[in-house]
Design an enzyme around this catalytic site. Structure first.
Site, PDB file in Angstrom:
ATOM      1  N   LEU A   6     -12.163 -34.298  11.434  1.00 19.84           N
ATOM      2  CA  LEU A   6     -11.597 -33.003  11.801  1.00 19.84           C
ATOM      3  C   LEU A   6     -10.137 -32.947  11.357  1.00 19.84           C
ATOM      4  CD1 LEU A   6     -13.147 -32.485  15.359  1.00 19.84           C
ATOM      5  CD2 LEU A   6     -14.120 -32.038  13.097  1.00 19.84           C
ATOM      6  N   ALA A   8      -8.406 -29.599  10.748  1.00 14.11           N
ATOM      7  CA  ALA A   8      -8.156 -28.159  10.624  1.00 14.11           C
ATOM      8  C   ALA A   8      -6.974 -27.669  11.449  1.00 14.11           C
ATOM      9  CB  ALA A   8      -9.411 -27.380  11.030  1.00 14.11           C
ATOM     10  N   GLY A   9      -6.393 -28.523  12.276  1.00 11.50           N
ATOM     11  CA  GLY A   9      -5.368 -28.081  13.219  1.00 11.50           C
ATOM     12  C   GLY A   9      -4.089 -27.587  12.565  1.00 11.50           C
ATOM     13  N   GLY A  76     -11.598 -24.728  18.635  1.00  7.39           N
ATOM     14  CA  GLY A  76     -11.909 -25.951  19.349  1.00  7.39           C
ATOM     15  C   GLY A  76     -12.660 -26.962  18.502  1.00  7.39           C
ATOM     16  N   ASP A 100      -5.682 -36.853  12.300  1.00  9.34           N
ATOM     17  CA  ASP A 100      -4.345 -37.213  12.778  1.00  9.34           C
ATOM     18  C   ASP A 100      -4.360 -38.476  13.631  1.00  9.34           C
ATOM     19  OD1 ASP A 100      -5.636 -36.204  14.977  1.00  9.34           O
ATOM     20  OD2 ASP A 100      -4.096 -34.731  15.509  1.00  9.34           O
ATOM     21  N   HIS A 359      26.115 -56.939 -17.056  1.00  3.76           N
ATOM     22  CA  HIS A 359      27.085 -56.061 -16.409  1.00  3.76           C
ATOM     23  C   HIS A 359      27.091 -54.671 -17.032  1.00  3.76           C
ATOM     24  CE1 HIS A 359      28.834 -60.156 -16.024  1.00  3.76           C
ATOM     25  NE2 HIS A 359      28.833 -60.143 -17.344  1.00  3.76           N
ATOM     26  N   TYR A 362      23.597 -49.615 -20.034  1.00  8.09           N
ATOM     27  CA  TYR A 362      22.392 -48.777 -20.047  1.00  8.09           C
ATOM     28  C   TYR A 362      21.540 -49.154 -21.249  1.00  8.09           C
ATOM     29  CZ  TYR A 362      19.170 -44.935 -20.658  1.00  8.09           C
ATOM     30  OH  TYR A 362      18.021 -44.196 -20.829  1.00  8.09           O
TER      31      TYR A 362
END
Length: 453
Positions: A6, A8-9, A76, A100, A359, A362
């Site tokens: 479930l 869907a909440g 529900g 959940d 050091h 890049y």
């Protein structure tokens, strides 16, 4: 077996636009954890009931073995399960889980399924010191379950009951359709409770059995950010405990987070505040300093990763030395005994055996051979504003400090590049490459003096 999850909440208490079941636990949606656990039980049908944010939820967990049912109105849990009925095999029992409630062990669910064999109705229950907020398991004088009463509908005597309903059930599917059709919404919430099915099962002469998990936290759900944080810490402690059992040294088990899969060899040591994301593999005798982030990477045996290093999508060979404050981005490949030091960034580049960039450097889109020394301040200039180009540095090259290599460019084997040089043309093997400059000294120069106010 059928499994219905479930999901869907609305999750109003999360105060978020993100559907509740998609909030991350250990870097993955809550619902994904539940689906993974469900799969270990090898169901013949796996159905997720969606509602709030249905399309978003579907997109997040879509898979060939997952089917979806839609609960257009949240009326529900009983109503939600009813939406899944057309997708279920009526000849197989149905296990109902919640999107959940992510921490339930597969072994706990298997025990419940085993208890409910031969057409029994099974309920996973927990006995709590403080059962406030949960539906209570009501039993008769002989100890048989007679019904489940929700907190809002319970009498003062029923509120004293410590055994609570987790909502996880196993039920005969053929009868479930009839029972769900008979549900009424005559309760404080005006909803169709799945919990009311137990009374109908008892009235129909079905035996109701219960089972309990080994740990209370297995059935904890998420209804707020506070509860999500609580479950995160429980999960991370469980992961840390498993690492310790496997022989990993953790400086502080409460200060390591694993948001994915972490596989460690023997004699691995991890300092505090390290985060592992995605799929990470660490070989034997690796030491990881404090405050490192490692994502989707493999680390070779004997490697040392110093503090504050970020590694993402990289492959490290054996006995490499990384950091502190280094950054390895996707596509970085370091051969054995390579060194990448402080404030060095490597992206989509190969660094050969024993090569060093210690050091302030890049290295992007580059192929660097073996035994190469990269001086401080070196930059591979790989981008012209529209396209990326590669730099190739062959074996045994010495690159002086403050060098710029403007790609596409190739530096031959054994070259020495003087400090402060810009390389924009290919360099042949074995030469000294430099940009000739004139150094001038001017006499009589007076340095400006700041005026005092």
């Amino acid at each position: 077996m059928n499994i219905v999850i479930l999901a869907a909440g609305t999750g109003k208490r999360m105060r978020s636009a993100l559907p509740k079941v998609l909030h991350p636990l250990a870097g993955r949606p809550l619902l994904s954890h539940v689906i993974d656990t469900a799969r270990t039980l090898q169901p013949s049908r796996l159905v997720v009931v969606v509602g709030h944010g249905a399309e978003q939820v579907k997109a997040a967990v879509a898979a060939p073995d997952v089917q979806f049912a839609v609960q257009a109105e949240q009326l529900g849990t009983g109503h939600a399960v009813r939406q899944a009925l057309p997708l279920l095999d009526p000849a197989q029992p149905t296990l109902v889980l919640y999107g959940d409630v992510p921490l339930t062990r597969a072994s706990t669910l298997q025990r419940l399924v085993d208890a409910a064999r031969d057409g029994r109705y099974g309920i996973l229950t927990v006995t709590l010191d403080d059962p406030t907020g949960y539906g209570r398991i009501v039993r008769d004088a002989s100890g048989f379950v007679t019904r489940i009463v929700e907190q809002k509908d319970a009498s003062p005597e029923e509120l004293k009951i410590a055994e609570i309903n987790t909502g996880i059930i196993v039920t005969p599917t053929a009868q479930l359709s009839m029972w769900l059709g008979a549900l009424k919404n005559e309760n404080a919430q005006g909803e169709y409770y799945l919990t009311d099915v137990v009374e109908l099962a008892i009235e129909a002469g079905f035996e109701v059995v219960t089972s309990q998990p080994d740990d209370e936290w297995e059935t904890l759900g998420v209804n707020s950010k506070a509860q999500l944080a609580e479950l995160e810490r429980i999960h991370q402690r469980n992961v840390a405990d498993a690492l310790l059992v496997d022989g990993v040294t953790l400086a502080d088990p409460a200060r390591v987070d694993v948001r994915g899969t972490l596989r460690c060899g023997r004699d691995v040591s991890i300092d505090v505040n390290c985060v592992f994301e995605g799929n990470v593999t660490i070989a034997d005798n690796v030491t990881i300093g404090a405050n490192c982030v490692i994502r989707n990477a493999s680390v070779g045996a004997g490697t040392r990763i110093d503090a504050f290093t970020h590694i993402d999508g990289a492959e490290l060979g054996a006995n490499t030395v990384i950091g502190p404050y280094a950054r390895l981005r996707p596509g970085a490949q370091l051969a054995d005994e390579a060194h990448v030091g402080n404030f060095v960034e490597v992206k989509n580049a190969v660094i050969g055996h024993g090569s060093k960039a210690n050091h302030l450097t890049y290295i992007g889109d580059a192929d660097i051979g073996a035994r190469v020394n990269i001086g401080a301040g070196t930059i591979t200039c790989n981008y012209d504003g529209a396209n990326k180009f590669r730099t190739v540095i062959e074996d045994d090259v010495f690159v002086g400090s403050d060098t710029q290599l403007v790609a596409p460019v190739r530096v031959g084997r054994g070259v020495t590049i003087a400090a402060g040089t810009t390389i924009w043309k290919d360099v042949a093997e074995g030469v000294l490459a430099l940009n000739e400059k004139t150094q001038t000294a001017k006499s009589g120069y007076v340095r400006p003096v700041k005026k005092k106010s």
